[in-house]
Design a protein around this motif. Structure first.
Motif, PDB file in Angstrom:
ATOM      1  N   GLU A  83     -41.219 -11.163  77.265  1.00 46.04           N
ATOM      2  CA  GLU A  83     -40.793 -12.047  76.170  1.00 46.04           C
ATOM      3  C   GLU A  83     -39.476 -11.522  75.596  1.00 46.04           C
ATOM      4  OE1 GLU A  83     -42.336 -13.690  71.882  1.00 46.04           O
ATOM      5  OE2 GLU A  83     -43.835 -13.054  73.347  1.00 46.04           O
ATOM      6  N   GLY A  84     -38.549 -12.464  75.372  1.00 49.50           N
ATOM      7  CA  GLY A  84     -37.247 -12.086  74.807  1.00 49.50           C
ATOM      8  C   GLY A  84     -36.198 -11.797  75.850  1.00 49.50           C
ATOM      9  N   GLU A  85     -36.616 -11.675  77.135  1.00 49.06           N
ATOM     10  CA  GLU A  85     -35.639 -11.440  78.215  1.00 49.06           C
ATOM     11  C   GLU A  85     -35.068 -12.776  78.693  1.00 49.06           C
ATOM     12  OE1 GLU A  85     -36.808  -7.312  80.476  1.00 49.06           O
ATOM     13  OE2 GLU A  85     -37.527  -9.182  81.324  1.00 49.06           O
ATOM     14  N   ALA A  86     -33.833 -12.712  79.199  1.00 51.81           N
ATOM     15  CA  ALA A  86     -33.199 -13.937  79.700  1.00 51.81           C
ATOM     16  C   ALA A  86     -32.747 -13.728  81.130  1.00 51.81           C
ATOM     17  CB  ALA A  86     -31.994 -14.271  78.835  1.00 51.81           C
ATOM     18  N   ILE A  87     -32.678 -14.855  81.880  1.00 53.74           N
ATOM     19  CA  ILE A  87     -32.089 -14.781  83.220  1.00 53.74           C
ATOM     20  C   ILE A  87     -30.620 -15.175  83.077  1.00 53.74           C
ATOM     21  CG2 ILE A  87     -32.875 -17.139  83.780  1.00 53.74           C
ATOM     22  CD1 ILE A  87     -33.008 -16.208  86.726  1.00 53.74           C
ATOM     23  N   VAL A  88     -29.725 -14.323  83.607  1.00 56.21           N
ATOM     24  CA  VAL A  88     -28.288 -14.575  83.523  1.00 56.21           C
ATOM     25  C   VAL A  88     -27.721 -14.413  84.930  1.00 56.21           C
ATOM     26  CG1 VAL A  88     -26.110 -13.819  82.491  1.00 56.21           C
ATOM     27  CG2 VAL A  88     -28.232 -13.611  81.180  1.00 56.21           C
ATOM     28  N   HIS A  89     -27.254 -15.528  85.514  1.00 54.96           N
ATOM     29  CA  HIS A  89     -26.734 -15.461  86.885  1.00 54.96           C
ATOM     30  C   HIS A  89     -25.815 -16.663  87.139  1.00 54.96           C
ATOM     31  CE1 HIS A  89     -26.547 -15.040  91.238  1.00 54.96           C
ATOM     32  NE2 HIS A  89     -27.103 -13.847  91.089  1.00 54.96           N
ATOM     33  N   PRO A  90     -24.707 -16.478  87.899  1.00 58.85           N
ATOM     34  CA  PRO A  90     -23.815 -17.603  88.204  1.00 58.85           C
ATOM     35  C   PRO A  90     -24.547 -18.777  88.875  1.00 58.85           C
ATOM     36  CG  PRO A  90     -22.787 -15.535  88.854  1.00 58.85           C
ATOM     37  CD  PRO A  90     -24.184 -15.204  88.432  1.00 58.85           C
ATOM     38  N   TRP A  91     -25.618 -18.507  89.653  1.00 60.61           N
ATOM     39  CA  TRP A  91     -26.363 -19.583  90.311  1.00 60.61           C
ATOM     40  C   TRP A  91     -26.951 -20.552  89.285  1.00 60.61           C
ATOM     41  CZ3 TRP A  91     -29.673 -16.689  94.567  1.00 60.61           C
ATOM     42  CH2 TRP A  91     -28.813 -16.248  95.584  1.00 60.61           C
ATOM     43  N   VAL A  92     -27.404 -19.993  88.165  1.00 58.79           N
ATOM     44  CA  VAL A  92     -27.967 -20.851  87.115  1.00 58.79           C
ATOM     45  C   VAL A  92     -26.881 -21.794  86.592  1.00 58.79           C
ATOM     46  CG1 VAL A  92     -29.032 -20.881  84.812  1.00 58.79           C
ATOM     47  CG2 VAL A  92     -29.678 -19.118  86.457  1.00 58.79           C
ATOM     48  N   ASN A  93     -25.672 -21.262  86.388  1.00 56.77           N
ATOM     49  CA  ASN A  93     -24.549 -22.103  85.933  1.00 56.77           C
ATOM     50  C   ASN A  93     -24.302 -23.243  86.904  1.00 56.77           C
ATOM     51  OD1 ASN A  93     -24.427 -19.767  84.389  1.00 56.77           O
ATOM     52  ND2 ASN A  93     -22.191 -19.785  84.242  1.00 56.77           N
ATOM     53  N   LYS A  94     -24.291 -22.911  88.200  1.00 52.51           N
ATOM     54  CA  LYS A  94     -24.012 -23.926  89.226  1.00 52.51           C
ATOM     55  C   LYS A  94     -25.078 -25.020  89.223  1.00 52.51           C
ATOM     56  CE  LYS A  94     -20.240 -22.393  91.204  1.00 52.51           C
ATOM     57  NZ  LYS A  94     -19.005 -23.151  90.951  1.00 52.51           N
ATOM     58  N   SER A  95     -26.352 -24.619  89.147  1.00 47.54           N
ATOM     59  CA  SER A  95     -27.419 -25.631  89.198  1.00 47.54           C
ATOM     60  C   SER A  95     -27.370 -26.520  87.962  1.00 47.54           C
ATOM     61  CB  SER A  95     -28.802 -24.964  89.334  1.00 47.54           C
ATOM     62  OG  SER A  95     -29.090 -24.210  88.181  1.00 47.54           O
ATOM     63  N   LEU A  96     -27.014 -25.936  86.801  1.00 49.18           N
ATOM     64  CA  LEU A  96     -26.892 -26.737  85.582  1.00 49.18           C
ATOM     65  C   LEU A  96     -25.725 -27.713  85.678  1.00 49.18           C
ATOM     66  CD1 LEU A  96     -27.650 -24.166  82.773  1.00 49.18           C
ATOM     67  CD2 LEU A  96     -28.763 -26.361  83.069  1.00 49.18           C
ATOM     68  N   GLU A  97     -24.606 -27.243  86.253  1.00 48.20           N
ATOM     69  CA  GLU A  97     -23.454 -28.129  86.414  1.00 48.20           C
ATOM     70  C   GLU A  97     -23.791 -29.306  87.320  1.00 48.20           C
ATOM     71  OE1 GLU A  97     -19.671 -26.512  87.416  1.00 48.20           O
ATOM     72  OE2 GLU A  97     -19.726 -25.031  85.815  1.00 48.20           O
ATOM     73  N   ARG A  98     -24.578 -29.037  88.373  1.00 48.45           N
ATOM     74  CA  ARG A  98     -24.997 -30.130  89.269  1.00 48.45           C
ATOM     75  C   ARG A  98     -25.851 -31.132  88.499  1.00 48.45           C
ATOM     76  NH1 ARG A  98     -25.281 -26.067  93.263  1.00 48.45           N
ATOM     77  NH2 ARG A  98     -27.493 -25.680  92.863  1.00 48.45           N
ATOM     78  N   ALA A  99     -26.769 -30.625  87.654  1.00 52.48           N
ATOM     79  CA  ALA A  99     -27.632 -31.504  86.852  1.00 52.48           C
ATOM     80  C   ALA A  99     -26.784 -32.354  85.906  1.00 52.48           C
ATOM     81  CB  ALA A  99     -28.629 -30.668  86.050  1.00 52.48           C
ATOM     82  N   GLN A 100     -25.804 -31.722  85.256  1.00 50.38           N
ATOM     83  CA  GLN A 100     -24.939 -32.465  84.343  1.00 50.38           C
ATOM     84  C   GLN A 100     -24.113 -33.506  85.102  1.00 50.38           C
ATOM     85  OE1 GLN A 100     -23.234 -28.809  82.686  1.00 50.38           O
ATOM     86  NE2 GLN A 100     -23.695 -29.587  80.639  1.00 50.38           N
ATOM     87  N   GLY A 101     -23.662 -33.126  86.305  1.00 45.27           N
ATOM     88  CA  GLY A 101     -22.907 -34.073  87.135  1.00 45.27           C
ATOM     89  C   GLY A 101     -23.714 -35.316  87.455  1.00 45.27           C
ATOM     90  N   LYS A 102     -25.043 -35.123  87.723  1.00 52.31           N
ATOM     91  CA  LYS A 102     -25.916 -36.275  88.013  1.00 52.31           C
ATOM     92  C   LYS A 102     -26.022 -37.201  86.806  1.00 52.31           C
ATOM     93  CE  LYS A 102     -28.972 -33.944  91.339  1.00 52.31           C
ATOM     94  NZ  LYS A 102     -30.287 -33.302  91.475  1.00 52.31           N
ATOM     95  N   VAL A 103     -26.190 -36.601  85.616  1.00 53.14           N
ATOM     96  CA  VAL A 103     -26.307 -37.412  84.395  1.00 53.14           C
ATOM     97  C   VAL A 103     -25.003 -38.171  84.139  1.00 53.14           C
ATOM     98  CG1 VAL A 103     -26.761 -37.353  81.912  1.00 53.14           C
ATOM     99  CG2 VAL A 103     -27.952 -35.774  83.405  1.00 53.14           C
ATOM    100  N   GLU A 104     -23.861 -37.466  84.313  1.00 50.82           N
ATOM    101  CA  GLU A 104     -22.557 -38.116  84.116  1.00 50.82           C
ATOM    102  C   GLU A 104     -22.395 -39.294  85.075  1.00 50.82           C
ATOM    103  OE1 GLU A 104     -19.882 -34.905  84.749  1.00 50.82           O
ATOM    104  OE2 GLU A 104     -20.455 -33.890  82.905  1.00 50.82           O
ATOM    105  N   GLY A 105     -22.829 -39.086  86.337  1.00 51.94           N
ATOM    106  CA  GLY A 105     -22.745 -40.154  87.336  1.00 51.94           C
ATOM    107  C   GLY A 105     -23.586 -41.356  86.948  1.00 51.94           C
TER     108      GLY A 105
END
Length: 907
Positions: free
Chosen positions: A621-643
């Motif tokens: 509890e209280g730990e976070a996952i921090v990784h460039p892959w997470v950024n990429k997957s979120l950007e893809r999700a946002q791209g889908k919504v924008e589309g």
């Protein structure tokens, strides 16, 4: 085996792409590189223009104007014009444009969107292409998101244009007509997108050419282009006025609904939807014929029946979906809606599209008239009127496809004047919102302890106030900026860069105002002058400049502005806007996004998989996952919504394009009519077409004489044209045919109109013809807009019959437009046939009546005039003097409008 091969091919292709970019540069790099020779030419001309006197700069403008008039291309003139403008800005404002600002100006002139980061000086950039394009004498519009920015930028940049011998105007709401006309006659005009769109609609409701304000659409530069052309483009601009009284229709249809049985309609309570069955449609059609509400021979499926179908649908909804004392109450003979979430009465709120009137008929209340659309246009179709368009923003690249497809605008990223020194952290993803907020508070406390200013971005008022509560509990002093504190916006943003400042802001924050490290000098100076009026302003400024340098260095040493976002937005563009507030003009800064699996975006897009991954990793509890892959997957999700959002806007635009083509035809016709000195030929052609249609109807071509309905033709000519001719005798003559009858009737009608013109006087007759034609066009167009609205609301059901609603809409809208033009010819011919020579007194009365009718339409189209006195101390340009009115309270400016529809709309 295959997977290994594919992986290797994929990696090789990726490698080739990277190598190609290094060798050839990205398409954006190539565009930027292509401007460098032009920038070098402008720089080479600088010493030459520095030698000119102030009058010499103005003389250059006159020389350029003459060269343009003689046919010289603006592109050829660009280096000299930009050099002249740079020198004028240097003298008028003390600002010398950087090379990157010149690049931005070049891209704007070429009809592109220049993506320039926050603090790169976009306001100054616009002066270069505006000056160059204004040399044509056709005027340039610079479009801003609110009236405050329009006035501020116009006042600030008018010094540059004045130094160049050019005029600057600003257009704002409730502006006196002569002042507005003068503003549009200026070389450069600053205005909001709303005011430009409304003025376009108002101009096309005017009766005289001289009353029109806008003088065409030559070139526009749109500031915050993503906000105006994408975010605000979802809602059309509408000028509405009271509709004709249809209470009898609502009452008649209301009596019909109780006759329906359960087999006549299908009710879906889950989706709150109710529709007629085939049996119900047959029953309705029969009863509407009996009640004379549907003409004989016309079915509910004909385009002409759209309005009646719309109203019987609304009547059914009123009876079957809306329950008294649950959805509404009847109080003092009025229907008052009840909010389904709070159970509170919503006094003054009305349902649209005739539904409220249907409920009033159901309950036997007084039926208040609907508002009818007098004119409307979407921002997409308004801005596509311009011959050339350019735009500026800090964030456009993610919406590049939409800008290209809808507006044919390319997006070019302009390099920053100094390299960006901001550190962008990878997103930190927590399992729960509670853990996320605890981590945010800790991070804020750490940064605040070393004096680093922090801008915290939230997605809603509720979340901003929740975080504010947490920070208060943690003992962190902070400011909150959301819709409830909007009157202090400029002050809060000005303070957000001070040492130790913590500012919580919703998405609305900061447009048009930079966050400067150490605070805003101008605000500090104004405050100090107000506090110490005895001290000389120059001394105050010198002291504050000295103090500010020390404050700025202290903030830089603390790490610059820290932008901390509490959630990802659906659109990457909004996230980038927030991130771009830090790292201005090479300043140090940092940005971090804190997310949880309970956030809307994470919940909708694959949080279950991530949750499993996090559980497998054994995260505490209280730990976070921090990784460039997470950024990429979120950007893809946002791209889908924008589309998806783009597809919705594109689909809506396709429907509006149908109306837009018709709007352009009608507005062009109105313009031609106003420009014409004599309309007798057009009126004569209309009359002849009506005669031809009537003869064809009662004496069909290729029919025998005994099949002709000559009595009917005689009656129709008398009714439609007030023409009494011996058509019965003519038809009885041996060997006469339809063509000859048409010719004789046309000659008689022309002779009748010539006599009327002599009796009225030629000049009066021309004026009556023009006014009558314009008024009839306007009335028919208003009816047509209403019919199209009703058609739009029901055409979606065609999809159930495997028919494309858009194609159905196009076909029927075209048919309705043709019908409208036919009835226009009939109405104009009928009215002109019925007018008779009047006495002087009667003639004056008639002209006064026509003027009064037109004034009523103009009043509906005009902005509301102030209804009361402004609040004491109210200053339109200073939100701190507005007080803190609720959204539905009267605006403190005294306009009589609700605050949310007046100054609250701009905040």
């Amino acid at each position: 085996m295959h997977d290994d091969v594919n992986d290797r091919i994929g990696k090789n292709m990726l490698g080739l792409g990277t190598i190609a970019k290094k060798v050839f540069g990205t398409p954006n790099d190539r565009k930027v590189k292509a401007t460098r020779p032009l920038v070098e030419k402008i720089n080479a001309l600088e010493p030459q223009f520095e030698q000119l006197s102030d009058d010499g700069l103005i003389a250059k403008t006159e020389e350029f104007r003459k060269r343009v008039a003689d046919g010289e291309n603006l592109d050829a003139l660009l280096p000299e014009a930009f050099a002249n403008c740079r020198e004028a800005a240097k003298r008028a404002l003390g600002l010398r444009a950087f090379d990157t600002q010149l690049m931005g100006g070049i891209f704007l002139h070429q009809g592109n969107i220049a993506e320039m980061k926050t603090g790169e000086g976009k306001t100054l950039v616009a002066t270069f292409p505006a000056y160059l394009n204004a040399l044509t004498g056709k005027g340039v519009h610079i479009v801003t998101v609110n009236d405050y920015l329009a006035r501020r930028d116009a006042e600030w940049m008018s010094k540059v244009y004045a130094a160049l011998g050019m005029t600057t105007g600003v257009v704002y709401p409730q502006q006196p007509e002569p002042e507005k006309k003068q503003a549009y006659r200026c070389d450069v005009t600053y205005a909001t997108n709303n005011e430009l769109g409304f003025d376009y609609l108002r101009d096309n409701m005017k009766m005289e050419l001289s009353d029109m304000n806008q003088r065409g659409h030559h070139y526009a530069i749109v500031d915050e282009v993503d906000s105006i052309l994408i975010d605000e483009a979802r809602t059309p601009l509408i000028i509405s006025g009271p509709a004709q009284d249809r209470s009898e229709l609502y009452v008649a249809l209301d009596k019909l609904i109780p006759e329906l049985t359960e087999s006549h309609y299908a009710l879906d309570e889950k989706t709150r939807n109710v529709t007629y069955t085939d049996e119900g449609n047959e029953f309705l059609e029969q009863r509407l014929h009996e009640m004379d509400l549907l003409p004989e021979g016309q079915t509910l499926y004909d385009p002409e029946s759209t309005t009646i179908v719309h109203h019987v649908n609304q009547g059914l909804r009123a009876h079957k979906l809306f329950t008294r004392d649950k959805d509404y109450i009847v109080r003092d003979g009025e229907i008052v809606l009840i909010d389904e979430f709070t159970g509170r009465m919503m006094a003054g709120r009305r349902l649209s599209d005739g539904l409220h009137q249907a409920i009033e008929a159901k309950e036997g209340c007084n039926i208040q008239p609907e508002n009818v659309t007098l004119a409307q246009v979407t921002f997409q179709n308004y801005f596509r009127l311009y011959e050339k368009l350019g735009g500026m923003t800090g964030t456009a690249a993610t919406e590049a496809d939409e800008f290209q497809e809808i507006y044919s605008l390319g997006v070019v990223e302009v390099p920053t004047n100094r390299p960006i020194a901001r550190v962008d952290d990878d997103d930190a993803v927590y399992r729960t919102a509670k853990e996320k907020y605890e981590a945010i508070v800790e991070t804020i406390k750490e940064a605040n302890a070393k004096g680093q200013p922090i801008l915290v971005g939230t997605t809603s008022i509720e979340k901003s106030e929740f975080l504010s509560h947490l920070l208060t509990q943690a003992g962190v002093k902070h400011n909150v900026l959301n819709a409830r504190q909007h009157e202090q916006e400029a002050q809060i943003v000005a303070d957000a860069g001070k040492l130790g400042a913590v500012t919580i802001a919703t998405n609305m924050a900061g447009r048009g105002t930079d966050i400067k490290l150490g605070g805003n000098v101008e605000f500090k100076v104004m405050e100090a002058i107000a506090a110490n009026p005895e001290t000389h302003p120059d001394q105050i400024r010198a002291d504050i400049d000295e103090q500010h340098k020390a404050d700025e260095e202290a903030v830089k040493a603390a790490g610059g502005l820290f932008v901390l976002a509490t959630e990802r937005h659906e659109s990457r563009r909004i996230d980038n806007q927030l991130r771009g507030r830090s790292g201005r003009q090479g300043d140090p800064g940092r940005s971090s996004f804190f997310l949880s699996l309970e956030d809307d975006l994470m919940r909708i897009f694959g949080s279950e998989k991530l949750d499993k991954v996090l559980s497998t990793l054994g995260m505490k509890e209280g730990e976070a996952i921090v990784h460039p892959w997470v950024n990429k997957s979120l950007e893809r999700a946002q791209g889908k919504v924008e589309g998806r959002n783009f597809d919705i806007r594109k689909h809506l635009l396709k429907f509006d394009d149908v109306m837009n083509e018709q709007r352009k035809v009608i507005f062009k016709q109105r313009l031609e009519i106003m420009e014409a000195a004599d309309l007798s030929e057009i009126i004569g052609d209309m009359r002849h077409e009506v005669i031809g249609d009537l003869v064809d109807e009662f004496m069909p071509p290729k029919s025998y004489a005994d099949q002709w309905n000559v009595q009917g033709l005689y009656a129709a000519l008398l009714e439609k044209l007030n023409l009494d001719v011996p058509v019965i005798d003519w038809a009885a003559e041996e060997g006469v045919d339809g063509e000859e009858i048409i010719e004789r009737i046309a000659d008689a009608a022309d002779e009748q109109m010539t006599e009327k013109a002599e009796a009225f006087g030629a000049e009066n007759m021309r004026m009556i013809e023009k006014q009558l034609l314009l008024q009839t066009i306007d009335a028919k167009w208003r009816e047509h807009l209403l019919t199209l609205e009703h058609l739009r609301s029901v055409v979606g059901f065609r999809g159930y019959a495997q028919r494309d609603p858009l194609n159905e809409y196009k076909t029927e809208a075209f048919q309705l437009f043709e019908n409208m033009l036919n009835s226009l010819r009939e109405d104009v011919s009928q009215k002109l046939g019925q007018i008779r020579p009047l006495t002087d007194e009667e003639q004056q009365q008639m002209i006064a009546q026509m003027a009064a009718q037109q004034a009523a339409v103009q009043q509906a189209a005009a902005p509301e005039a102030p209804q009361g006195e402004a609040k004491e101390g109210f200053d339109e340009n200073d939100p701190s003097t507005w007080g803190n009115p609720a959204r539905n309270e009267a605006c403190p400016c005294g306009s009589g409008k609700k605050f949310k529809h007046c100054h609250g709309r701009l905040a």
